[in-house]
Design a protein around this motif. Structure first.
Motif, short mmCIF file in Angstrom:
data_model
loop_
_atom_site.label_atom_id
_atom_site.label_comp_id
_atom_site.label_asym_id
_atom_site.label_seq_id
_atom_site.Cartn_x
_atom_site.Cartn_y
_atom_site.Cartn_z
N GLY A 22 40.75 -9.94 -9.89
CA GLY A 22 39.59 -10.78 -9.73
C GLY A 22 40.01 -12.19 -9.35
O GLY A 22 40.99 -12.40 -8.62
N ASN A 76 40.40 -8.16 -6.03
CA ASN A 76 39.34 -7.62 -6.90
C ASN A 76 39.52 -6.17 -7.35
O ASN A 76 38.74 -5.72 -8.20
CB ASN A 76 38.00 -7.69 -6.17
CG ASN A 76 37.62 -9.08 -5.77
OD1 ASN A 76 37.95 -10.05 -6.45
ND2 ASN A 76 36.93 -9.20 -4.64
N GLY A 101 36.75 -6.15 -9.86
CA GLY A 101 36.91 -7.52 -10.30
C GLY A 101 36.14 -8.55 -9.51
O GLY A 101 36.23 -9.74 -9.79
N THR A 111 34.03 -11.15 -11.31
CA THR A 111 34.63 -12.29 -12.01
C THR A 111 34.43 -13.60 -11.26
O THR A 111 34.80 -14.65 -11.78
CB THR A 111 36.14 -12.08 -12.26
OG1 THR A 111 36.82 -12.04 -10.99
CG2 THR A 111 36.41 -10.80 -13.05
N TYR A 154 35.42 -4.94 -3.41
CA TYR A 154 36.77 -5.10 -3.96
C TYR A 154 37.75 -5.66 -2.95
O TYR A 154 38.87 -6.07 -3.29
CB TYR A 154 37.28 -3.79 -4.56
CG TYR A 154 37.85 -2.77 -3.60
CD1 TYR A 154 39.21 -2.72 -3.32
CD2 TYR A 154 37.04 -1.79 -3.01
CE1 TYR A 154 39.75 -1.77 -2.47
CE2 TYR A 154 37.56 -0.83 -2.16
CZ TYR A 154 38.92 -0.83 -1.89
OH TYR A 154 39.45 0.11 -1.05
#
Length: 462
Positions: free
Chosen positions: A149, A161, A165, A168, A223
């Motif tokens: 993240g 990510n 993530g 975040t 991601y």
């Protein structure tokens, strides 16, 4: 520090099956969008009831204090009649939420930002969600304990990510089945450089802050998004067919920091011949000097490396642009479709440049004893905690070499080209690949894939 690949891929699950899940309701009645996209490994990743087409992210970040402010505008379409829907967002204080410009009620439940539009949303209705939020970033870790993240670093951020993530650092429908285009506006202290996906759209400095704009027009899984900040120099070159290559290399790494990138254009040309045209509008790399994450990630159009990458690692991340970024698994269980393919592509590059052949790599690995960690877990369903196990990479790649030997070179490379051409920009499953392999080879291959992908231990006959 050694850079470890963490590139972050027999039910037939499609994008619509996963991304559009919603709570059951009577026909015609409004429903509450589901808090997850239905992924077995990460049940709360993503959300149901809508499909995102575009994210517009306006971020301001101060590395010295880790102070972060964000304004996200999300363009989407309702896939059901909704009284409420969710976005994924961890931490931060949400200051306001608007739907189509009108204030909307919202509350928080863990990573879920639950939003109730004033009048609800009709099925098929296009709408925008605007979220303003702020807080302090940190160094989050995934379910394996690895940093991911928005990872705060002394000079900026390392943003990678995979698997889930993205939440975040921005409100998101955080599942690979909901791809979208992106615009980034990233404001940082003057002297810092902010790098994202796609191509730069200008920058300006005012009152000691510099704003960098980036535009990523090609649909992208969440991601794969990045907004990395550091003491980077931007280096531009041109690849095959005029493809822009934009590399961001940390100044602290010195003149050899980008040595592993030297043959990028050759790699793009070679993989284009094997798999089909490069999928996106640009390419490049982000080479950081913070090796704490200890991995590379195939962030779309601009892979990020925690330190200077080897040529093999660059080949691996580049191959992901075809297999993982463009052709993307619909479920995290099937990550071998990312990692096995990218690992095998790096073997092909080594062979192409005069190193070991892919067959020799296979033979060397297959000589390892049954007790070797190479053989487990099965790459076709490794489990959430073992998502990045070595077997996913190496046994996954061995699966492809064994398939090549079984069906012959002509059928095998025709399969790779057809796999990419038929699913470019979409989501796939292992069963999709098995069906295509059987169609092209005219062989029955269920037993072969069961042995290599789903059976624990070392394959001896197939």
């Amino acid at each position: 520090m050694k850079i470890v690949w963490r590139c972050l891929t027999l039910l037939t699950a499609t994008a619509s099956t996963l991304a559009l899940v919603a709570a059951p309701a009577a026909a015609g009645s409004a429903i509450v969008g589901a808090p997850g996209a239905g992924d077995d490994y990460f049940p709360l990743a993503g959300n149901g009831g809508y499909d995102v087409s575009h994210y517009d992210l306006d971020i301001r970040y101060e590395p010295a204090t880790r102070a972060f402010t964000g304004a996200a505008t999300i363009s989407a379409r309702a896939t059901a009649r909704l009284s409420r829907f969710n976005l994924d967002l961890r931490g931060f204080t949400v200051r306001s939420v608007r739907v189509d410009g009108r204030p909307a009620r919202f509350d928080r439940d863990g990573q879920e930002l639950r939003i109730s539009p004033r009048s609800g949303l009709s099925r098929g209705e296009r709408f925008t969600v605007s979220v303003t939020y702020d807080g302090t970033t940190g160094r989050p870790t995934d379910n394996t304990g690895a940093l991911y993240g928005w990872v705060s670093t002394p000079d900026g951020s390392f943003v990678a990510n995979e698997p889930e993530g993205a939440a975040t650092w921005y409100p998101v429908n955080d599942h690979p089945t909901d791809k979208a285009s992106y615009d980034f506006e990233i404001t940082v202290p003057a002297g810092k450089t902010a790098v994202a996906n796609g191509e730069p759209r200008g920058q300006y400095t005012r009152d000691g802050w510099t704003t960098f704009r980036w535009h990523a027009a090609d649909p992208m899984a969440s991601y794969l998004a990045t907004a990395s900040i550091g003491d980077y120099d931007l280096r531009r070159s041109v690849g095959p067919r005029g493809l822009p290559i934009i590399d961001a290399v940390d100044r602290d790494l010195g003149p050899t920091g980008d040595d592993g990138l030297a043959r990028t254009a050759e790699m793009i040309d070679y993989f284009g011949q094997l798999f089909g045209p490069y999928p996106f509008s640009s390419f490049g790399a982000i080479v950081d000097d913070d090796e704490d994450p200890g991995y590379a990630l195939e962030t779309q159009t601009r892979p990020i490396y925690a330190g200077p990458p080897s040529q093999s690692t660059v080949a691996h991340e580049l191959a992901h642009q075809w297999f993982g970024d463009s052709v993307t698994p619909a479920r995290w269980q099937e990550i071998w479709l990312n990692e096995g393919f990218a690992t095998y592509a790096s073997w092909l590059w080594e062979e192409h440049t005069g190193g070991r052949t892919a067959a020799a790599r296979f033979a060397s690995l297959h000589a390892q004893p049954e007790t070797a960690s190479l053989w487990n877990p099965p790459p076709g369903d490794p489990g959430a905690v073992e998502l990045f196990a070595g077997s996913v990479y190496n046994k996954g790649a061995m699966t492809l070499q064994a398939l090549r030997a079984k069906i012959g070179d002509a059928a095998f490379f025709a399969l790779l080209r057809a796999w990419y051409a038929g699913h470019r920009g979409g989501n796939v499953s292992t069963s999709d690949f098995v069906r295509l392999a059987e169609k092209i080879s005219r062989q029955q291959l269920n037993g072969f894939f069961r042995t290599w992908l789903y059976t624990p231990g070392k394959p001896t006959t197939w």
